[in-house]
Design a protein around this motif. Structure first.
Motif, PDB file in Angstrom:
ATOM      1  N   VAL A  65       0.849  -1.189   0.000  1.00 22.62           N
ATOM      2  CA  VAL A  65       0.000   0.000   0.000  1.00 22.62           C
ATOM      3  C   VAL A  65       0.888   1.243   0.000  1.00 22.62           C
ATOM      4  O   VAL A  65       2.052   1.202   0.394  1.00 22.62           O
ATOM      5  N   SER A  66       0.315   2.351  -0.447  1.00 24.17           N
ATOM      6  CA  SER A  66       1.072   3.601  -0.519  1.00 24.17           C
ATOM      7  C   SER A  66       1.437   4.102   0.870  1.00 24.17           C
ATOM      8  O   SER A  66       2.486   4.731   1.054  1.00 24.17           O
ATOM      9  N   SER A  67       0.584   3.834   1.850  1.00 21.17           N
ATOM     10  CA  SER A  67       0.826   4.234   3.238  1.00 21.17           C
ATOM     11  C   SER A  67      -0.217   3.554   4.108  1.00 21.17           C
ATOM     12  O   SER A  67      -1.217   3.031   3.610  1.00 21.17           O
ATOM     13  N   CYS A  68      -0.013   3.573   5.423  1.00 24.76           N
ATOM     14  CA  CYS A  68      -1.022   3.045   6.340  1.00 24.76           C
ATOM     15  C   CYS A  68      -0.748   3.554   7.743  1.00 24.76           C
ATOM     16  O   CYS A  68       0.389   3.889   8.084  1.00 24.76           O
ATOM     17  N   THR A  69      -1.798   3.610   8.546  1.00 22.23           N
ATOM     18  CA  THR A  69      -1.645   3.971   9.946  1.00 22.23           C
ATOM     19  C   THR A  69      -1.332   2.715  10.753  1.00 22.23           C
ATOM     20  O   THR A  69      -1.480   1.590  10.264  1.00 22.23           O
ATOM     21  N   SER A  70      -0.919   2.892  11.976  1.00 22.04           N
ATOM     22  CA  SER A  70      -0.557   1.763  12.833  1.00 22.04           C
ATOM     23  C   SER A  70      -1.736   0.819  13.031  1.00 22.04           C
ATOM     24  O   SER A  70      -2.852   1.255  13.335  1.00 22.04           O
ATOM     25  N   SER A  71      -1.490  -0.476  12.831  1.00 24.28           N
ATOM     26  CA  SER A  71      -2.507  -1.534  13.017  1.00 24.28           C
ATOM     27  C   SER A  71      -3.685  -1.392  12.064  1.00 24.28           C
ATOM     28  O   SER A  71      -4.768  -1.922  12.330  1.00 24.28           O
ATOM     29  N   GLN A  76     -16.331  14.278   1.059  1.00 29.21           N
ATOM     30  CA  GLN A  76     -16.104  15.595   1.672  1.00 29.21           C
ATOM     31  C   GLN A  76     -14.636  16.035   1.557  1.00 29.21           C
ATOM     32  O   GLN A  76     -14.111  16.728   2.427  1.00 29.21           O
ATOM     33  N   ASN A  77     -14.010  15.608   0.452  1.00 30.85           N
ATOM     34  CA  ASN A  77     -12.617  15.969   0.189  1.00 30.85           C
ATOM     35  C   ASN A  77     -11.682  15.538   1.325  1.00 30.85           C
ATOM     36  O   ASN A  77     -10.713  16.228   1.666  1.00 30.85           O
ATOM     37  N   GLY A  78     -11.981  14.375   1.897  1.00 31.98           N
ATOM     38  CA  GLY A  78     -11.165  13.857   2.992  1.00 31.98           C
ATOM     39  C   GLY A  78      -9.738  13.579   2.556  1.00 31.98           C
ATOM     40  O   GLY A  78      -9.453  13.367   1.367  1.00 31.98           O
ATOM     41  N   LYS A  79      -8.836  13.557   3.514  1.00 35.14           N
ATOM     42  CA  LYS A  79      -7.415  13.353   3.221  1.00 35.14           C
ATOM     43  C   LYS A  79      -7.079  11.881   3.064  1.00 35.14           C
ATOM     44  O   LYS A  79      -6.374  11.491   2.142  1.00 35.14           O
ATOM     45  N   ASP A  80      -7.573  11.049   3.999  1.00 33.44           N
ATOM     46  CA  ASP A  80      -7.220   9.631   4.006  1.00 33.44           C
ATOM     47  C   ASP A  80      -8.442   8.750   3.778  1.00 33.44           C
ATOM     48  O   ASP A  80      -9.583   9.172   3.980  1.00 33.44           O
ATOM     49  N   ALA A  81      -8.179   7.515   3.351  1.00 35.42           N
ATOM     50  CA  ALA A  81      -9.236   6.585   2.967  1.00 35.42           C
ATOM     51  C   ALA A  81      -9.201   5.320   3.807  1.00 35.42           C
ATOM     52  O   ALA A  81      -8.168   4.958   4.370  1.00 35.42           O
ATOM     53  N   LEU A 108     -12.445  -4.266  11.021  1.00 32.58           N
ATOM     54  CA  LEU A 108     -11.056  -3.927  10.755  1.00 32.58           C
ATOM     55  C   LEU A 108     -10.941  -3.319   9.358  1.00 32.58           C
ATOM     56  O   LEU A 108     -11.776  -3.570   8.497  1.00 32.58           O
ATOM     57  N   PHE A 109      -9.883  -2.540   9.131  1.00 27.28           N
ATOM     58  CA  PHE A 109      -9.756  -1.859   7.849  1.00 27.28           C
ATOM     59  C   PHE A 109      -8.319  -1.397   7.609  1.00 27.28           C
ATOM     60  O   PHE A 109      -7.511  -1.303   8.541  1.00 27.28           O
ATOM     61  N   TRP A 110      -8.023  -1.132   6.335  1.00 29.49           N
ATOM     62  CA  TRP A 110      -6.808  -0.415   5.975  1.00 29.49           C
ATOM     63  C   TRP A 110      -7.127   1.064   5.961  1.00 29.49           C
ATOM     64  O   TRP A 110      -8.170   1.479   5.443  1.00 29.49           O
ATOM     65  N   GLN A 111      -6.253   1.868   6.548  1.00 33.06           N
ATOM     66  CA  GLN A 111      -6.405   3.324   6.502  1.00 33.06           C
ATOM     67  C   GLN A 111      -5.105   3.935   6.010  1.00 33.06           C
ATOM     68  O   GLN A 111      -4.031   3.673   6.550  1.00 33.06           O
ATOM     69  N   SER A 112      -5.212   4.753   4.982  1.00 31.65           N
ATOM     70  CA  SER A 112      -4.039   5.413   4.418  1.00 31.65           C
ATOM     71  C   SER A 112      -3.552   6.521   5.346  1.00 31.65           C
ATOM     72  O   SER A 112      -4.272   6.981   6.238  1.00 31.65           O
ATOM     73  N   GLU A 113      -2.321   6.932   5.109  1.00 25.97           N
ATOM     74  CA  GLU A 113      -1.755   8.043   5.871  1.00 25.97           C
ATOM     75  C   GLU A 113      -0.752   8.764   4.978  1.00 25.97           C
ATOM     76  O   GLU A 113       0.430   8.444   4.932  1.00 25.97           O
ATOM     77  N   GLY A 114      -1.250   9.736   4.230  1.00 28.21           N
ATOM     78  CA  GLY A 114      -0.377  10.434   3.294  1.00 28.21           C
ATOM     79  C   GLY A 114      -1.194  11.250   2.317  1.00 28.21           C
ATOM     80  O   GLY A 114      -2.368  11.522   2.536  1.00 28.21           O
ATOM     81  N   THR A 115      -0.558  11.632   1.212  1.00 27.45           N
ATOM     82  CA  THR A 115      -1.231  12.446   0.211  1.00 27.45           C
ATOM     83  C   THR A 115      -1.866  11.568  -0.857  1.00 27.45           C
ATOM     84  O   THR A 115      -1.413  10.461  -1.126  1.00 27.45           O
ATOM     85  N   ARG A 116      -2.926  12.067  -1.457  1.00 26.79           N
ATOM     86  CA  ARG A 116      -3.583  11.360  -2.550  1.00 26.79           C
ATOM     87  C   ARG A 116      -2.779  11.505  -3.844  1.00 26.79           C
ATOM     88  O   ARG A 116      -2.075  12.488  -4.020  1.00 26.79           O
ATOM     89  N   PRO A 117      -2.947  10.516  -4.773  1.00 30.65           N
ATOM     90  CA  PRO A 117      -3.833   9.357  -4.673  1.00 30.65           C
ATOM     91  C   PRO A 117      -3.219   8.243  -3.825  1.00 30.65           C
ATOM     92  O   PRO A 117      -2.012   8.007  -3.884  1.00 30.65           O
ATOM     93  N   HIS A 118      -4.075   7.593  -3.028  1.00 31.04           N
ATOM     94  CA  HIS A 118      -3.659   6.421  -2.267  1.00 31.04           C
ATOM     95  C   HIS A 118      -3.810   5.199  -3.172  1.00 31.04           C
ATOM     96  O   HIS A 118      -4.677   5.179  -4.048  1.00 31.04           O
ATOM     97  N   HIS A 119      -2.990   4.184  -2.945  1.00 29.25           N
ATOM     98  CA  HIS A 119      -3.153   3.009  -3.799  1.00 29.25           C
ATOM     99  C   HIS A 119      -2.819   1.717  -3.066  1.00 29.25           C
ATOM    100  O   HIS A 119      -2.077   1.699  -2.089  1.00 29.25           O
ATOM    101  N   ILE A 120      -3.412   0.642  -3.585  1.00 29.17           N
ATOM    102  CA  ILE A 120      -3.195  -0.719  -3.108  1.00 29.17           C
ATOM    103  C   ILE A 120      -2.690  -1.531  -4.293  1.00 29.17           C
ATOM    104  O   ILE A 120      -3.302  -1.521  -5.366  1.00 29.17           O
TER     105      ILE A 120
END
Length: 215
Positions: free
Chosen positions: A39-45, A155-160, A58-70
């Protein structure tokens, strides 16, 4: 070099998904456990392990700038018949993806877009359209690498957040059972490693390890 993919972009507006999906009935098996996931980024756990878990809390959550990718990278050429994502607007709100691009290729150098999802408030499993991507049926994606790229967020959120992602191929074992082509020992092995494990996708015989394609 032979290009295994013929891709045409498909744009589909999607809201809530309630479609029934029974992989054994459809003759499919999940093969994501044989791929290398990044993944492009992720938060802890909140990484790939959590996203691939059957627990939808449970889920994957990005932590960074868009576009996020898997990235889903297979060691062999695969024939993909279904790709599904689990999204939950009610639980995730401004973390919910609203626009996703799906790309595929033999590697990162030749990724080609094949599908685009425009979503409003998705809840549940969302099927990625596989129209005109190749194969005899026009819906078989033959690739080494799939990339899910999140372009826009509610809503133009930062992370997914993505709560599930599955990749399916045709289950030759199920096809043989339906056609009566399996012997007793093979049918016994299938009943142990195919039916009882549901969508976990254990491959019968693992013959693909020595071949050119995973089917």
């Amino acid at each position: 070099m032979v290009n295994p993919i013929l891709l045409i972009t498909s744009t589909v507006p999607i809201g809530t998904s309630h479609s029934s999906f029974d992989s054994p009935v459809l003759g499919l098996k999940e093969i994501g456990n044989f791929a290398r996931w990044t993944v492009s980024s992720c938060t802890s756990s909140c990484g790939v392990k959590e996203m691939r878990d059957e627990n939808k809390k449970l889920f994957w959550q990005s932590e960074g700038t868009r576009p996020h990718h898997i990235n889903i990278h297979f060691p062999h050429l695969v024939s993909i018949h279904s790709i599904r994502l689990y999204l939950d607007f009610e639980a995730d709100g401004s973390f919910t993806p609203t626009r996703i691009f799906c790309l595929a290729g033999t590697g990162y150098h030749d990724l080609i877009p094949f599908s685009e999802l425009d979503m409003r408030r998705p809840k549940g499993w969302v099927d990625v359209p596989l129209e005109n991507v190749g194969g005899d049926d026009g819906k078989t994606l033959r690739v080494f690498l799939v990339q899910i790229q999140i372009a826009d967020i509610h809503q133009n959120g930062k992370d997914a957040r993505v709560r599930g992602l599955k990749v399916y191929t045709q289950d030759e074992g199920i096809t043989q059972v339906k056609q009566g082509g399996m012997g007793g020992e093979a049918r016994k092995q299938y009943s142990v490693y195919g039916q009882t494990n549901g969508d976990k996708g254990h491959l019968l015989g693992l013959d693909w390890l020595g071949g050119d394609e995973l089917r």
